[in-house]
Design a protein around this motif. Structure first.
Motif, mmCIF file in Angstrom:
data_model
loop_
_atom_site.group_PDB
_atom_site.id
_atom_site.type_symbol
_atom_site.label_atom_id
_atom_site.label_comp_id
_atom_site.label_asym_id
_atom_site.label_seq_id
_atom_site.Cartn_x
_atom_site.Cartn_y
_atom_site.Cartn_z
ATOM 1 N N GLY A 19 -6.105 0.546 -5.203
ATOM 2 C CA GLY A 19 -6.603 0.639 -3.839
ATOM 3 C C GLY A 19 -7.807 -0.239 -3.594
ATOM 4 O O GLY A 19 -7.974 -1.306 -4.202
ATOM 5 N N PHE A 20 -8.674 0.202 -2.698
ATOM 6 C CA PHE A 20 -9.861 -0.557 -2.309
ATOM 7 C C PHE A 20 -11.110 0.031 -2.946
ATOM 8 O O PHE A 20 -11.262 1.255 -3.039
ATOM 9 C CB PHE A 20 -10.059 -0.496 -0.792
ATOM 10 C CG PHE A 20 -9.111 -1.319 0.022
ATOM 11 C CD1 PHE A 20 -9.211 -2.698 0.060
ATOM 12 C CD2 PHE A 20 -8.125 -0.711 0.786
ATOM 13 C CE1 PHE A 20 -8.354 -3.468 0.839
ATOM 14 C CE2 PHE A 20 -7.266 -1.451 1.572
ATOM 15 C CZ PHE A 20 -7.379 -2.843 1.594
ATOM 16 N N THR A 46 -10.676 3.188 -0.245
ATOM 17 C CA THR A 46 -9.292 3.026 0.224
ATOM 18 C C THR A 46 -9.112 3.618 1.610
ATOM 19 O O THR A 46 -8.532 2.987 2.505
ATOM 20 C CB THR A 46 -8.324 3.688 -0.775
ATOM 21 O OG1 THR A 46 -8.470 3.066 -2.052
ATOM 22 C CG2 THR A 46 -6.888 3.547 -0.311
ATOM 23 N N GLU A 47 -9.627 4.825 1.816
ATOM 24 C CA GLU A 47 -9.486 5.456 3.140
ATOM 25 C C GLU A 47 -10.171 4.631 4.216
ATOM 26 O O GLU A 47 -9.610 4.393 5.291
ATOM 27 C CB GLU A 47 -10.068 6.875 3.089
ATOM 28 C CG GLU A 47 -9.855 7.683 4.368
ATOM 29 C CD GLU A 47 -10.912 7.429 5.420
ATOM 30 O OE1 GLU A 47 -10.564 7.422 6.618
ATOM 31 O OE2 GLU A 47 -12.085 7.207 5.053
ATOM 32 N N ILE A 104 -5.471 9.472 3.206
ATOM 33 C CA ILE A 104 -4.663 8.387 2.637
ATOM 34 C C ILE A 104 -3.191 8.784 2.598
ATOM 35 O O ILE A 104 -2.303 7.997 2.965
ATOM 36 C CB ILE A 104 -5.164 8.037 1.224
ATOM 37 C CG1 ILE A 104 -6.556 7.399 1.293
ATOM 38 C CG2 ILE A 104 -4.193 7.079 0.519
ATOM 39 C CD1 ILE A 104 -7.259 7.325 -0.046
ATOM 40 N N TRP A 114 -11.142 1.322 4.211
ATOM 41 C CA TRP A 114 -10.584 -0.017 4.437
ATOM 42 C C TRP A 114 -9.215 0.062 5.112
ATOM 43 O O TRP A 114 -8.861 -0.839 5.906
ATOM 44 C CB TRP A 114 -10.500 -0.795 3.135
ATOM 45 C CG TRP A 114 -11.816 -1.382 2.705
ATOM 46 C CD1 TRP A 114 -12.599 -0.968 1.671
ATOM 47 C CD2 TRP A 114 -12.508 -2.494 3.303
ATOM 48 N NE1 TRP A 114 -13.728 -1.741 1.578
ATOM 49 C CE2 TRP A 114 -13.695 -2.697 2.566
ATOM 50 C CE3 TRP A 114 -12.221 -3.339 4.367
ATOM 51 C CZ2 TRP A 114 -14.607 -3.696 2.885
ATOM 52 C CZ3 TRP A 114 -13.134 -4.354 4.683
ATOM 53 C CH2 TRP A 114 -14.301 -4.520 3.948
ATOM 54 N N LEU A 115 -8.420 1.096 4.828
ATOM 55 C CA LEU A 115 -7.144 1.238 5.541
ATOM 56 C C LEU A 115 -7.385 1.386 7.041
ATOM 57 O O LEU A 115 -6.657 0.801 7.858
ATOM 58 C CB LEU A 115 -6.370 2.442 5.011
ATOM 59 C CG LEU A 115 -5.719 2.294 3.635
ATOM 60 C CD1 LEU A 115 -5.155 3.638 3.179
ATOM 61 C CD2 LEU A 115 -4.615 1.228 3.644
ATOM 62 N N ALA A 170 0.831 -1.208 0.000
ATOM 63 C CA ALA A 170 0.000 0.000 0.000
ATOM 64 C C ALA A 170 0.867 1.260 0.000
ATOM 65 O O ALA A 170 0.575 2.221 -0.730
ATOM 66 C CB ALA A 170 -0.932 -0.014 1.208
ATOM 67 N N ARG A 208 -12.868 8.280 -8.060
ATOM 68 C CA ARG A 208 -12.273 7.308 -8.986
ATOM 69 C C ARG A 208 -12.329 7.920 -10.381
ATOM 70 O O ARG A 208 -13.119 8.848 -10.626
ATOM 71 C CB ARG A 208 -13.018 5.976 -8.945
ATOM 72 C CG ARG A 208 -14.493 6.069 -9.273
ATOM 73 C CD ARG A 208 -15.194 4.743 -9.088
ATOM 74 N NE ARG A 208 -16.595 4.793 -9.479
ATOM 75 C CZ ARG A 208 -17.576 5.194 -8.695
ATOM 76 N NH1 ARG A 208 -17.318 5.566 -7.448
ATOM 77 N NH2 ARG A 208 -18.826 5.222 -9.136
ATOM 78 N N PRO A 236 -12.256 0.386 -7.318
ATOM 79 C CA PRO A 236 -11.404 1.051 -6.328
ATOM 80 C C PRO A 236 -11.494 2.569 -6.414
ATOM 81 O O PRO A 236 -11.580 3.154 -7.504
ATOM 82 C CB PRO A 236 -10.001 0.561 -6.685
ATOM 83 C CG PRO A 236 -10.228 -0.753 -7.363
ATOM 84 C CD PRO A 236 -11.503 -0.585 -8.130
ATOM 85 N N TRP A 239 -7.651 -5.593 -1.751
ATOM 86 C CA TRP A 239 -6.819 -4.555 -2.373
ATOM 87 C C TRP A 239 -6.589 -4.868 -3.850
ATOM 88 O O TRP A 239 -6.276 -6.003 -4.214
ATOM 89 C CB TRP A 239 -5.490 -4.461 -1.642
ATOM 90 C CG TRP A 239 -4.503 -3.471 -2.214
ATOM 91 C CD1 TRP A 239 -3.554 -3.709 -3.169
ATOM 92 C CD2 TRP A 239 -4.386 -2.096 -1.869
ATOM 93 N NE1 TRP A 239 -2.837 -2.563 -3.429
ATOM 94 C CE2 TRP A 239 -3.324 -1.553 -2.652
ATOM 95 C CE3 TRP A 239 -5.050 -1.256 -0.976
ATOM 96 C CZ2 TRP A 239 -2.929 -0.220 -2.553
ATOM 97 C CZ3 TRP A 239 -4.657 0.066 -0.873
ATOM 98 C CH2 TRP A 239 -3.604 0.568 -1.658
ATOM 99 N N VAL A 244 -2.023 5.466 -6.463
ATOM 100 C CA VAL A 244 -3.448 5.495 -6.118
ATOM 101 C C VAL A 244 -3.956 6.935 -6.113
ATOM 102 O O VAL A 244 -5.040 7.232 -6.647
ATOM 103 C CB VAL A 244 -3.674 4.832 -4.743
ATOM 104 C CG1 VAL A 244 -5.095 5.087 -4.240
ATOM 105 C CG2 VAL A 244 -3.410 3.323 -4.827
#
Length: 550
Positions: A492-493, A515-516, A246, A518-519, A208, A230, A510, A487, A215
């Motif tokens: 990202g997610f 992403t934010e 992120i 799931w991190l 990541a 996205r 993604p 991922w 990303v």
């Protein structure tokens, strides 16, 4: 002459003379006259100790030696000992047969450090409490920090600085403390940063971080100078904030696509000068103009813009009228009117915005109407359902989903953000674990970031109870293993877990929001399992684990 029993009281009741015994009993009777002070049989409290607790319960045959310094709320089981010069402060719960070496510090609170404009000692304290299980040996000069749970039969080696939970049977040592070995049989593994899951978590984090810039670049619209969730999507306020979070998590900096000052000025400039609200962007793109906080987007922007500005070293430019103009009576009326029994998520969303607006207003130095914060917490405390620990009710069409998701939002902005204990933490755990068995939301192909975060955070917030801890860890491990597989390289997610039946749906593509979120989810689940240290990051924005009271 100093009485040796003051420093070594373990055999006081078998060796002391009648006069010494009478004096010790008189001392305990005088202390037990204080409200909230209870002593078991054959306890010992040295007259050379400083015991100034608000609440103190000592189990049978528990000893406090000379030089010990105790404050706050302390409850112990039987056969515990606090050797000379032990310091125990804050909210601390200790099980049976716990032996604590000399000069050890167990500190169940911490100083906040939310601003550099106020000196540390003038900023409020926060407390999550410490829980120590049964049959634990704590060596000399150990330091245990706030929020830690130590499992049964653990050993904390002399000089250890304990910064994360200690599993059952673990022997830990060092600064920060790390697993040395386990006292459990080899057939019973202990989760730690060196097991297979820990190595997988570390590999994920390395990937990541290595792909973070890619990303962010993927979602940066150079023409407008704005982030989109996205590729192909329109710019949103949240996308700018997700990019900030992120970058902070994975790069330790602001998004490098734009100068920091430009990002700060843009977020501050989007505030409505009359209300302080930030509206959704229009097609210009620009905010929709004069707006209040009734719009769900504007309510969420209190959180994401407020915390993003903090991460960028700034804050809101103008006051938030959601906090500065709403009286205690109006707060109660607003809470009464929320749709707790039909749309608990929406109700929790509003409470999150109110609590965060009050927090950020205090950071700015703005005045909040007298009693408004007390009214907010008073309403939540008196309306929590003792059967579920939450606000609202389940619905036939989606089971416990609305109830749990609404609880996360409401508790995040209030009890978690202000560092206050929940009214019914064990019932919260029961409700969340029951909800987590619903495959409509938690089968691997059905998961989305909102639903998983909304159970991960409450389980983390209540972890110090130790209640149903084996089930909590097992669930966290399962969800963590699922999440690591969501991922997508260089992208990202997605908000929703990818699956062969759902590929191509907008929510599985993604983006910055997925992403934010799931991190943050990965961090919470990893911390519940005991491997968060392998990630090398810790949320500092909307999903920060620490209380954020100014």
């Amino acid at each position: 002459m100093i009485d040796p029993f003051d420093f070594s009281p373990w055999d006081f009741w078998s060796r002391a003379d009648d006069e010494a015994r009478r004096r010790q009993l008189d001392t305990q009777r005088a202390l037990a006259a204080r409200p909230g002070w209870v002593f078991g049989t054959d306890c010992f409290v040295s007259e050379l100790a400083s015991v100034d607790n608000e609440e103190l319960e000592l189990g049978d045959r528990t000893y406090i030696a000379a030089g010990a310094y105790l404050t706050g709320s302390l409850r112990t089981g039987r056969d515990c000992s606090m050797n000379a010069y032990t310091v125990i402060r804050g909210t601390v719960q200790i099980g049976d047969a716990v032996r604590i070496g000399a000069h050890t510090s167990i500190i169940g609170f911490n100083h906040t450090m939310t601003t550099m404009e106020v000196e540390f000692f003038r900023q409020p304290l926060e407390s999550r409490g410490i829980r120590i299980g049964n049959d634990v040996w704590i060596g000399s000069h150990v330091v245990i920090l706030d929020g830690i749970t130590v499992g049964d039969h653990a050993v904390l080696a002399a000089g250890a600085v304990v910064t994360k939970d200690v599993p059952t049977g673990a022997i830990v040592g060092g600064n920060p403390a790390k697993l040395i070995r386990s006292r459990l049989a080899p057939a019973v593994p202990v989760d730690n940063a060196r097991d297979a899951l820990g190595m997988r978590v570390a590999a994920f984090a390395d990937t990541a971080r290595a792909q973070a810039l890619t990303v962010l670049d993927r979602s940066f619209d150079a023409r407008s100078g704005l982030f989109v969730d996205r590729p192909g999507a329109a710019p949103t306020v949240r996308a700018q904030c997700d990019a900030v979070e992120i970058a902070d998590l994975l790069l330790g900096s602001a998004p490098p696509q734009l100068p920091v000052g430009e990002q700060v000025d843009r977020l501050r400039g989007w505030q409505d000068p009359g209300t302080g609200a930030v509206a959704a962007l229009t097609s210009d793109p620009a905010p929709a103009g004069s707006t209040g906080f009734d719009d769900p987007d504007a309510a969420y922007h209190v959180l994401c813009v407020g915390y993003s500005l903090q991460l960028l070293g700034s804050g809101f430019a103008v006051p938030l009228t959601l906090a500065t103009t709403v009286s205690a009576a109006e707060t109660i009326a607003a809470l009464d009117d929320l749709p707790w029994h039909t749309n608990a998520w929406s109700a929790g969303h509003r409470v999150d915005a109110i609590g965060t607006a009050q927090h950020l207003s205090r950071l700015r130095g703005d005045s909040i109407p007298t009693g408004a914060t007390d009214a907010l917490f008073g309403w939540l405390l008196t309306h929590a359902d003792p059967r579920t620990g939450m606000w609202g009710s389940a619905a036939p069409e989606d089971g416990l989903l609305q109830l749990v998701n609404g609880f996360y939002r409401a508790s995040r902005g209030t009890f978690a953000q202000f560092g206050l204990p929940l009214p019914y933490p064990e019932r919260v755990i029961d409700t969340v674990l029951q909800h987590a068995r619903d495959d409509r939301f938690f089968a691997p192909a059905s998961q989305n970031a909102c639903n998983v975060l909304d159970i991960a955070h409450p389980l983390w917030l209540t972890r110090a109870t130790g209640y149903r801890s084996d089930e909590v860890r097992a669930l966290a491990r399962r969800l963590l293993e699922d999440a690591l597989g969501f991922w997508t390289d260089a992208a990202g997610f997605g908000f929703r877990a990818p699956d062969h039946d759902t590929l191509g749906l907008p929510e599985t593509i993604p983006g910055l929001q997925g992403t934010e979120m799931w991190l943050a989810i990965v961090w919470y689940l990893a911390d519940l399992v005991g491997v968060s240290e392998s990630l090398g990051y810790r949320p500092r924005g909307v999903h920060r684990p620490e209380a954020a009271t100014p």
